[in-house]
Design a protein around this motif. Structure first.
Motif, mmCIF file in Angstrom:
data_model
loop_
_atom_site.group_PDB
_atom_site.id
_atom_site.type_symbol
_atom_site.label_atom_id
_atom_site.label_comp_id
_atom_site.label_asym_id
_atom_site.label_seq_id
_atom_site.Cartn_x
_atom_site.Cartn_y
_atom_site.Cartn_z
ATOM 1 N N ALA A 1 0.843 -1.208 0.000
ATOM 2 C CA ALA A 1 0.000 0.000 0.000
ATOM 3 C C ALA A 1 0.872 1.250 0.000
ATOM 4 O O ALA A 1 0.601 2.205 -0.721
ATOM 5 C CB ALA A 1 -0.931 -0.011 1.210
ATOM 6 N N ALA A 2 1.929 1.240 0.808
ATOM 7 C CA ALA A 2 2.833 2.396 0.870
ATOM 8 C C ALA A 2 3.497 2.641 -0.487
ATOM 9 O O ALA A 2 3.653 3.792 -0.909
ATOM 10 C CB ALA A 2 3.889 2.184 1.948
ATOM 11 N N ALA A 3 3.876 1.583 -1.174
ATOM 12 C CA ALA A 3 4.522 1.740 -2.490
ATOM 13 C C ALA A 3 3.581 2.390 -3.494
ATOM 14 O O ALA A 3 4.002 3.215 -4.311
ATOM 15 C CB ALA A 3 4.997 0.383 -3.009
ATOM 16 N N ILE A 4 2.310 2.057 -3.432
ATOM 17 C CA ILE A 4 1.338 2.672 -4.343
ATOM 18 C C ILE A 4 1.081 4.122 -3.960
ATOM 19 O O ILE A 4 1.024 5.005 -4.815
ATOM 20 C CB ILE A 4 0.021 1.875 -4.352
ATOM 21 C CG1 ILE A 4 0.222 0.575 -5.135
ATOM 22 C CG2 ILE A 4 -1.116 2.695 -4.953
ATOM 23 C CD1 ILE A 4 -0.972 -0.325 -5.160
ATOM 24 N N LEU A 5 0.932 4.396 -2.672
ATOM 25 C CA LEU A 5 0.483 5.720 -2.229
ATOM 26 C C LEU A 5 1.559 6.797 -2.200
ATOM 27 O O LEU A 5 1.264 7.960 -2.464
ATOM 28 C CB LEU A 5 -0.133 5.622 -0.821
ATOM 29 C CG LEU A 5 -1.423 4.833 -0.691
ATOM 30 C CD1 LEU A 5 -1.863 4.803 0.772
ATOM 31 C CD2 LEU A 5 -2.513 5.409 -1.572
ATOM 32 N N HIS A 6 2.791 6.455 -1.834
ATOM 33 C CA HIS A 6 3.723 7.517 -1.476
ATOM 34 C C HIS A 6 4.716 7.998 -2.537
ATOM 35 O O HIS A 6 4.787 9.195 -2.775
ATOM 36 C CB HIS A 6 4.442 7.163 -0.177
ATOM 37 C CG HIS A 6 3.485 7.035 0.977
ATOM 38 N ND1 HIS A 6 2.631 8.054 1.346
ATOM 39 C CD2 HIS A 6 3.219 6.011 1.800
ATOM 40 C CE1 HIS A 6 1.890 7.656 2.364
ATOM 41 N NE2 HIS A 6 2.219 6.426 2.658
#
Length: 194
Positions: A95-100
């Protein structure tokens, strides 16, 4: 497009009355959600570049879908936020890789500016679980009238090997704001704070 999208949903919320008071014009929020296949579900991968690239694609796609659903000029968007929920075979870092790293730039382009950080949340969950999307003013983080959120859910998402990715936008702040702080007409929009 790298993202393998199973489903896209768009939710529009329009509030016309609060505590017996008419809200005119109505406050509107929109969330666009993509349910994608998680290419790294079920196994550890060191390089998450594919998910970072997918984040950039979705920042553009979902941002444009939100602006379109509100039916306003991109510059008229006031708040934004983003969130992702990984299914049980994924990890929070997905999720962090997609969002940040890369979702923010195309989202800012879709709303014409965006000096402030895009508020975000991430979680692991399953079908029907609520995803909370935090919201803040797009150009000045200290505008308290725009500290808000939107929650959405999809009955069939995310499945174990999927990620549910959402972007939310508003055309205004909360209805009847009265807790002080920086007002919209005081925004400088230079440092993302004021």
């Amino acid at each position: 497009m790298k993202a393998q999208i199973r489903k896209i949903a768009v939710f529009v919320e329009e509030l016309r009355e609060e505590m017996g008071r008419e809200i005119s014009p109505a406050t509107r929020k929109v969330a666009a959600v993509a349910v994608i296949r998680n290419p790294f579900a079920g196994h550890y991968v060191e390089d998450l570049t594919d998910l970072i690239d997918i984040g950039a694609e979705l920042g553009d796609l979902l941002g444009r879908r939100c602006v379109e659903a509100l039916g306003i000029e991109p510059s008229a968007v006031e708040s934004y936020g983003k969130a992702a929920m990984v299914g049980e075979d994924g990890e929070l870092e997905h999720a962090a890789a997609i969002l940040h790293p890369a979702l923010g730039k195309p989202l800012r382009a879709a709303v014409e500016k965006g000096a402030a950080l895009v508020p975000s949340s991430k979680k692991r969950g399953g079908p029907g679980q609520t995803l909370d999307i935090p919201l803040g003013h797009k150009d000045a983080a200290y505008v308290r009238s725009h500290f808000d959120g939107m929650d959405i859910r999809l009955a069939d998402s995310p499945r174990a090997g999927e990620i549910m990715v959402a972007v939310a936008l508003t055309d205004s702040g909360r209805p009847l704001p009265r807790i002080g702080g920086l007002t919209v007409d005081e925004i400088e929009g230079k440092d993302g704070l004021r």
